[in-house]
Design an enzyme around this catalytic site. Structure first.
Site, short mmCIF file in Angstrom:
data_model
loop_
_atom_site.label_atom_id
_atom_site.label_comp_id
_atom_site.label_asym_id
_atom_site.label_seq_id
_atom_site.Cartn_x
_atom_site.Cartn_y
_atom_site.Cartn_z
N TYR A 285 17.84 -23.60 -17.73
CA TYR A 285 17.68 -24.85 -18.46
C TYR A 285 16.46 -24.74 -19.36
CZ TYR A 285 18.16 -29.96 -18.94
OH TYR A 285 18.36 -31.24 -19.41
N TYR A 335 22.19 -29.51 -26.72
CA TYR A 335 21.56 -30.15 -25.57
C TYR A 335 22.54 -31.18 -25.01
CZ TYR A 335 18.37 -33.06 -22.82
OH TYR A 335 17.76 -33.77 -21.83
#
Length: 379
Positions: A285, A335
């Protein structure tokens, strides 16, 4: 080792953009429908839905629009991007317990054309009372404090963050689904990008994207009868660390670390009986570049403070010792709160990724850090 019982059998996504031109509910429905088509299933096969606490699309609304009918399992996971892998874990728990046969996990957001997380807003979260009065009202500002401490404590320099950004953009540049397709960057361009919150520059921060991703989880036995090769869920974990805060904590003995990821890492290795040396590629991430370095350390790929050496000379690029985010990650592709990373992990297992990493080893996936987080290992 815990014997795997479930697999991801379908993935679906919308295009990734800066202005979707449609509602978040429509994005969610499009992604779920695409995931079901990929799995060779119908809406009537779905008995459970799981999403993020931050998602604006109620499960019953998604079910209604798709014609799913009855649901036997509904669940939401909090803490923003930390929920990404945890929604899969929830689906696994439901299927393994016999509460649902087919569970779809989804996340849809207009994060660029709608509410932008990078803008400071008043928050009812009690943790905000410890941050906002000090001017720490955005994720970037909060992470910058941790990043500054990391530089001080381990002798790292901003170029070490820049090497992460360069790698992610290089991967995205060859991914036609990525927003930054065809647009790699250099380390000099990273150095020249404007400050957001020192030591974070613009190119240290992930995108703001519109889009949606959905994933279908079912039993391993059922997945084997479906059209796509199953991405077997070898491990799924969730965790928070001592003195956990949202977005991060300055009250721990060691500020420049991510103990919540350490909690997750220990569970992943124990459940799967694997080690970091077994991992073929990692989907980390990457909302902020410093947290990629810290994750490499927490997950055991290198020692504390050694990630800057790990990423040197293309260590996390394709062909490096550990390719990270072959799709470009959130810095380069989009995202979608980490859900597009899980979809990439499934493609890597299937052997259908645009930037396919050779071999048949496991794929590690992590969720948002600085908050209670989660992780997966797919084989």
């Amino acid at each position: 080792m815990i014997s795997p019982t479930c697999a991801i059998a379908g993935i679906g996504a919308t295009e990734f953009s800066k202005d979707s031109g449609r509602s978040e509910l429509r994005l969610a429905v499009e992604a779920v429908r695409a995931a079901l088509d990929d799995a060779g299933l119908r809406p009537s096969d779905v008995s459970g839905l799981v999403t993020f606490g931050m998602d604006n699309n109620p499960e019953i609304a998604v079910a209604r629009e798709l014609g799913i009918g009855e649901l036997r399992f509904l669940s939401r996971i909090g803490y923003g991007g930390g929920a990404a892998c945890a929604v899969i874990q929830q689906a696994v728990l439901a299927v393994a317990a016999g509460l649902a046969d087919v569970v779809v996990c989804y996340r849809a957001l207009n994060e660029r054309s709608g509410r932008r997380f990078g803008r400071a807003i008043a928050s009812p979260d009690p943790d905000s009372g410890w941050h906002h009065p000090m001017g720490l009202a955005t994720p970037a500002a909060m992470v910058a404090m941790v990043a500054q401490r990391y530089l001080h404590e381990y002798g790292a320099v901003p170029d070490d963050f820049g090497r992460v950004a360069v790698a992610m953009r290089r991967h995205a540049s060859t991914n036609p689904y990525a927003w930054f397709h065809g647009r790699p960057i250099t380390l000099d361009e990273h150095r020249a990008s404007r400050w957001i919150s020192e030591p974070l520059r613009l190119l240290d921060c992930c995108q703001e994207s519109d889009g949606a991703v959905a994933l279908v989880v079912t039993s391993l036995s059922r997945a084997r009868d479906l059209p796509q090769p199953p991405a077997v869920i070898s491990a799924a974990a969730q965790g928070s660390g001592p003195d956990q805060f949202v977005m991060t904590s300055y009250y721990r003995p060691q500020v420049a670390s991510l103990p919540e990821m350490g909690v997750v890492a220990r569970q992943l290795w124990e459940q799967s009986a694997l080690t970091p040396a077994d991992v073929r590629t990692a989907i980390l991430y990457d909302h902020f570049t410093p947290y990629v370095l810290m994750q490499l350390e927490e997950l055991g790929f290198c020692g504390r403070g050694e990630a800057r050496h790990f990423v040197a000379d293309g260590g996390i690029e394709l062909g490096g010792r550990l390719p990270v985010n072959p799709h470009g990650g959130q810095l380069g592709e989009a995202y979608i709160h980490g859900m597009n990373g899980i979809a990439e992990a499934v493609r890597q297992v299937r052997g259908t990724a645009v930037n396919q990493v050779p071999g048949d080893g496991p794929v590690l996936v992590t969720a948002g850090t600085g908050v209670p987080t989660s992780g997966l290992i797919l084989v």
